[in-house]
Design a protein around this motif. Structure first.
Motif, PDB file in Angstrom:
ATOM      1  N   GLN A   1     -43.579 -76.048 -23.383  1.00 38.68           N
ATOM      2  CA  GLN A   1     -44.513 -76.230 -22.276  1.00 38.68           C
ATOM      3  C   GLN A   1     -44.366 -77.612 -21.649  1.00 38.68           C
ATOM      4  OE1 GLN A   1     -48.558 -75.384 -23.388  1.00 38.68           O
ATOM      5  NE2 GLN A   1     -49.428 -76.304 -21.545  1.00 38.68           N
ATOM      6  N   VAL A   2     -44.444 -77.676 -20.333  1.00 34.69           N
ATOM      7  CA  VAL A   2     -44.426 -78.950 -19.615  1.00 34.69           C
ATOM      8  C   VAL A   2     -45.856 -79.484 -19.557  1.00 34.69           C
ATOM      9  CG1 VAL A   2     -43.942 -80.098 -17.425  1.00 34.69           C
ATOM     10  CG2 VAL A   2     -42.428 -78.282 -18.249  1.00 34.69           C
ATOM     11  N   VAL A   3     -46.044 -80.737 -19.993  1.00 32.36           N
ATOM     12  CA  VAL A   3     -47.393 -81.326 -20.045  1.00 32.36           C
ATOM     13  C   VAL A   3     -47.362 -82.738 -19.485  1.00 32.36           C
ATOM     14  CG1 VAL A   3     -48.138 -79.973 -22.048  1.00 32.36           C
ATOM     15  CG2 VAL A   3     -46.980 -82.167 -22.406  1.00 32.36           C
TER      16      VAL A   3
ATOM     17  N   PHE B   1     -45.480 -82.506 -30.810  1.00 26.96           N
ATOM     18  CA  PHE B   1     -44.493 -83.509 -30.454  1.00 26.96           C
ATOM     19  C   PHE B   1     -44.037 -83.267 -29.016  1.00 26.96           C
ATOM     20  CE2 PHE B   1     -44.254 -83.180 -35.059  1.00 26.96           C
ATOM     21  CZ  PHE B   1     -44.413 -84.509 -35.406  1.00 26.96           C
ATOM     22  N   VAL B   2     -43.924 -84.330 -28.269  1.00 25.62           N
ATOM     23  CA  VAL B   2     -43.601 -84.224 -26.843  1.00 25.62           C
ATOM     24  C   VAL B   2     -42.426 -85.130 -26.524  1.00 25.62           C
ATOM     25  CG1 VAL B   2     -44.454 -84.523 -24.484  1.00 25.62           C
ATOM     26  CG2 VAL B   2     -45.999 -83.703 -26.278  1.00 25.62           C
TER      27      VAL B   2
ATOM     28  N   LEU C   1     -41.462 -70.626 -32.838  1.00 25.23           N
ATOM     29  CA  LEU C   1     -40.236 -69.902 -32.510  1.00 25.23           C
ATOM     30  C   LEU C   1     -40.496 -68.880 -31.408  1.00 25.23           C
ATOM     31  CD1 LEU C   1     -37.262 -69.263 -33.104  1.00 25.23           C
ATOM     32  CD2 LEU C   1     -38.049 -67.640 -34.851  1.00 25.23           C
ATOM     33  N   LYS C   2     -41.622 -68.189 -31.511  1.00 25.30           N
ATOM     34  CA  LYS C   2     -41.963 -67.208 -30.480  1.00 25.30           C
ATOM     35  C   LYS C   2     -42.100 -67.884 -29.118  1.00 25.30           C
ATOM     36  CE  LYS C   2     -45.475 -63.813 -29.176  1.00 25.30           C
ATOM     37  NZ  LYS C   2     -46.766 -63.178 -29.562  1.00 25.30           N
ATOM     38  N   ASP C   3     -42.781 -69.032 -29.085  1.00 28.92           N
ATOM     39  CA  ASP C   3     -42.945 -69.751 -27.823  1.00 28.92           C
ATOM     40  C   ASP C   3     -41.600 -70.175 -27.249  1.00 28.92           C
ATOM     41  OD1 ASP C   3     -45.688 -69.501 -27.950  1.00 28.92           O
ATOM     42  OD2 ASP C   3     -46.002 -71.470 -28.854  1.00 28.92           O
TER      43      ASP C   3
ATOM     44  N   THR D   1     -39.564 -77.202 -14.812  1.00 32.35           N
ATOM     45  CA  THR D   1     -38.939 -78.258 -15.614  1.00 32.35           C
ATOM     46  C   THR D   1     -39.790 -79.522 -15.532  1.00 32.35           C
ATOM     47  OG1 THR D   1     -37.611 -79.049 -13.749  1.00 32.35           O
ATOM     48  CG2 THR D   1     -36.632 -77.358 -15.165  1.00 32.35           C
ATOM     49  N   ALA D   2     -39.627 -80.357 -16.548  1.00 24.93           N
ATOM     50  CA  ALA D   2     -40.326 -81.644 -16.555  1.00 24.93           C
ATOM     51  C   ALA D   2     -39.495 -82.671 -15.795  1.00 24.93           C
ATOM     52  CB  ALA D   2     -40.549 -82.109 -17.985  1.00 24.93           C
TER      53      ALA D   2
END
Length: 803
Positions: free
Chosen positions: A707-709, A675-676, A318-320, A643-644
């Motif tokens: 996070q974009v990965v 999960f991505v 939640l913090k992220d 953005t991704a």
């Protein structure tokens, strides 16, 4: 009852215990406790009272606050127990010392057990019948013949020798069950040596489709002290849904029976006529009383530990999410995708004010593709839109393709085109139907409110997400199985810390956002907004004192976290607290410049020494913070916006093939992996063993929500909609395995650290990957850390792929 006292009769103060636990000075704790008791909030203390607490940070203060609550409850309960025993006239110095030395609530209750008022037991009835001397005589002299001695105790309440012996046994069993030292020792041994055993509740339950997600637990065993939280909550849910039966096994009964015998003073090594009767009594004490209580306590401890871990995972995610990068105050077009019901559209200005709304129908069954593009192009042109936010639910990729085509056409015409981004819809429907949304957007249909929320989320995730109950945001692990009070308190703390870390624009903030500011209650937040609506924007922080019911204490707590852009005093847009403005005036005098020349002047500010401006009230830590704030006033701790970019032509699970390298967004992080979203309406799983070349104990060490990965596809199960991913882009697809064979519950329990990892990884992956069709699946519950030497393919199978 025999009590062994290991503590001083004088119990440590709460402050002393907290200082010891936090490894800080007792004076720091005392100062923090005093501030908390006076009504100061954790963000305020951490930011503006560093001199007072010796620079305790927000994490330390949160821990202190939680432990302070527990220890005070412990002391309150201890006092109540002491008073109760004293009223009974049974409080001895030894008993008092034992209670004062108890460091947990469980220990206090263990000691209190023999003195706790309770209904009449068989042991009490036996004592009233005069049978306690019989029990004591048999214990003292095992050479006595039980039946002969028992015959001496016949009376109106005791029919015969057998009844007398039965009563004496109940007395000894209760004596053992109420021995605090024995109960504590059994609790520790049960936890250290015990195991959870699960099986299918019945053959019919095992064959039911609803129970199939628990099939890995139909024959399963795992040690209690190493069972991870997500697996504990998974099996407890399986039991609740009547798919599983659970048994807690403490290990060899003989060991526990020997502990009971030793406590009662039974020596089986020196047999006498009464020894068999006494040994049987010890056995009964364990099997009829202590085993059950130990099992119940272990189950409670398992749940509490699992809930604590689940709350921690949820709070971190939640913090992220709350601190995700904001796109900023730019006109934004929000698209809430859908097929039959169309794509809902909303345009908001840089402040989030709704400018326009409509619905378009580019997809089946209407297929009004060109009309939809024309409508969106007109809105983009009319409102000078900078950003397009696309919800990630049903028809997301199709709508993304529509936006991409439109943007390309705008760009090819030589006109400045907006950028697009896919935004999480989690909780948007909850917001749309909420009472607050109906007040905030009373003239909008519920379906259109979702598009507004999507647009605002791109502009400022924090400001929009605070309007939603944190539990509805969907980044938790088994949050529906966690005690609501514990979860709510933790999540509220996360939201409060996030809001105050970023700061809030006083003239644009909503009531939900303001109510998360230090010292501002929901009622006070409503009063601030009402005052702003009636009298116009605030021009200075001091104007807050004109708000009804906002007194000096609330002003002290909130002022430093509220920002006023372009106000009367440039400092009001910074994180410098108004109480410290005199320090800034001294800094200005020394620097010989005006406030506007000083703010942002890194060269001048870095040439100043904090020690030159510190005084009794504002020490070096605060002055250092002031200089840093003046260098970058109102700095936002959130990362830069990015953005991704989803791969073209990859829109559904069937479009994926092993070996693909894709860009995606982390949507959730659990204990066993992350999960991505790679743009196929279904999240893929990066198992914790596939996150790094080094051993990873906590996935949060590597990734965070939002996070974009870049990931590589390792395994795809189209039928079950499962996607296995890795962050290690050089991983080979279809590598071999190397795991040990499973140990089934029907056989010997595996030794600690052994056993089949696939068993230990849980069974709920088929309900854990979140469906991008707009439906939220069950909380993730499957998978755990793979063995460090296990192969990627095996790790994926452990996590439920390729079965």
């Amino acid at each position: 009852m025999v009590l062994r006292v290991n503590a001083s009769p004088a119990v440590k103060s709460v402050n002393a215990r907290l200082a010891e636990e936090l490894a800080v000075a007792e004076g720091q704790v005392a100062a923090a406790v005093r501030l908390l008791d006076e009504g100061s909030t954790v963000p305020f203390i951490a930011r503006y009272r560093k001199e007072v607490t010796g620079s305790l940070d927000d994490a330390q203060l949160r821990t202190l606050d939680e432990r302070l609550r527990y220890l005070r409850e412990l002391d309150e309960r201890r006092d109540a127990v002491l008073a109760s025993i004293d009223e009974q006239g049974k409080l001895t110095d030894e008993l008092r010392a034992a209670l004062l030395g108890a460091e947990t609530k469980a220990r206090v209750e263990d000691i209190y057990l023999p003195y706790k008022p309770k209904r009449r037991t068989k042991a009490q009835i036996a004592r009233e019948a005069g049978l306690e001397p019989l029990a004591d005589r048999l214990l003292a002299d095992p050479g006595l013949v039980p039946e002969e001695v028992a015959a001496e105790f016949g009376n109106d309440q005791v029919a015969d020798a057998a009844a007398a012996l039965d009563g004496a046994r109940h007395i000894l069993i209760e004596r053992a069950a109420e021995d605090a030292e024995l109960v504590g020792a059994i609790r520790e041994k049960f936890w250290a040596d015990g195991a959870m055993r699960t099986a299918a509740r019945s053959e019919s339950a095992a064959s039911s489709p609803a129970a199939q997600k628990f099939r890995d637990y139909f024959d399963f065993t795992e040690p209690l002290d190493s069972m991870p939280s997500h697996r504990v909550l998974a099996v407890l849910r399986g039991e609740k849904e009547e798919a599983l039966s659970l048994t807690l096994d403490g290990g060899e009964d003989d060991a526990y029976e020997a502990m009971v015998a030793a406590t009662l003073g039974i020596d089986a090594a020196h047999p006498g006529a009464a020894t068999p009767w006494l040994v049987t009594t010890a056995r009964w004490a364990w099997r009829t009383k202590l085993m059950m209580s130990a099992s119940i306590e272990a189950r409670v401890a398992l749940r509490q530990r699992a809930e604590a871990d689940a709350v921690t995972v949820f709070a971190t995610n939640l913090k992220d999410l709350l601190l995700a990068a904001p796109a900023g105050t730019r006109p934004t077009l929000g698209l809430d995708p859908g097929f039959r019901t169309g794509v809902k559209v909303a345009v908001v200005d840089g402040t989030g004010k709704v400018l326009d709304t409509c619905a378009v129908y580019p997809h089946q069954p209407q297929k009004q593709w060109d009309q939809a593009k024309a409508t969106l192009a007109a809105l983009i042109s009319r409102h000078d839109v900078d950003l397009v936010a696309i919800g990630n639910g049903t028809a997301s990729r199709e709508t993304d393709a529509l936006a991409a085509e439109l943007i390309a056409e705008i760009r090819s015409s030589g006109t400045r085109a907006p950028a697009k981004a896919v935004v999480s819809e989690a909780g948007a429907s909850v917001y749309s139907a909420s009472e607050y949304a109906s007040r905030e957007l009373p003239d909008l249909d519920v379906s259109l409110r979702g598009a507004v929320s999507i647009a605002r989320r791109l502009q400022d995730p924090l400001a929009e997400l605070v309007k939603i109950d944190p539990k509805s945001i969907g980044v938790g692990q088994y949050q529906h199985d966690v005690a609501p009070g514990t979860l709510a308190r933790s999540l509220d703390a996360v939201v409060e810390d996030a809001v105050n870390a970023v700061g809030v624009d006083l003239n644009t903030a909503s009531v939900p956002l303001l109510s998360r500011v230090s010292g501002v209650t929901p009622a006070l937040a409503a009063a601030i907004v009402a005052h702003r609506d009636n009298t116009g924007p605030f021009h200075s922080r001091q104007g807050l004192l004109d708000v009804p019911r906002l007194g000096p204490k609330a002003f002290e707590q909130c002022a430093g976290f509220l920002r006023i852009r372009d106000g009367e005093d440039p400092l009001d847009s910074s994180g410098v607290h108004p109480e410290a403005y005199p320090v800034v005036r001294r800094i200005l005098d020394r620097a010989g410049v005006g406030i506007t020349e000083l703010i942002g002047n890194a060269r001048t500010l870095r040439g100043l020494r904090p020690t030159d401006f510190a005084d009794e009230r504002f020490g070096i830590p605060t002055v250092t913070d002031i200089l840093a704030e003046l260098e970058k006033p109102g700095r936002d701790p959130r990362p830069a916006f990015e953005t991704a970019t989803f791969a073209a032509g990859v829109e559904k699970v069937a479009d994926l093939t092993p070996g693909m390298i894709l860009e995606g967004v982390v949507t959730n992080v659990a204990a066993f992996g992350a999960f991505v979203d790679v743009g196929v309406h279904q999240d893929g799983l990066v198992h914790v063993s596939a996150m790094s070349d080094r051993f990873v104990s906590d996935p949060h060490e590597v990734v965070r929500s939002g996070q974009v990965v870049r990931v590589k596809v390792l395994d795809v199960d189209v039928d079950r909609k499962r996607i296995g991913l890795t962050l290690r882009l050089d991983d080979e697809v279809g590598a071999g395995s190397g795991k040990t064979a499973p140990k089934k519950a029907g056989g010997r329990r595996p030794e600690r650290g052994q056993g089949n990892e696939s068993q230990r990884n849980g069974s709920q992956r088929n309900g854990s990957q979140r469906d991008r069709s707009g439906k939220r699946g069950r909380d993730s519950g499957r998978g755990s850390r793979a063995q460090p030497n296990g192969s990627m393919a095996q790790a994926l199978r452990d996590a439920g792929f390729g079965r």
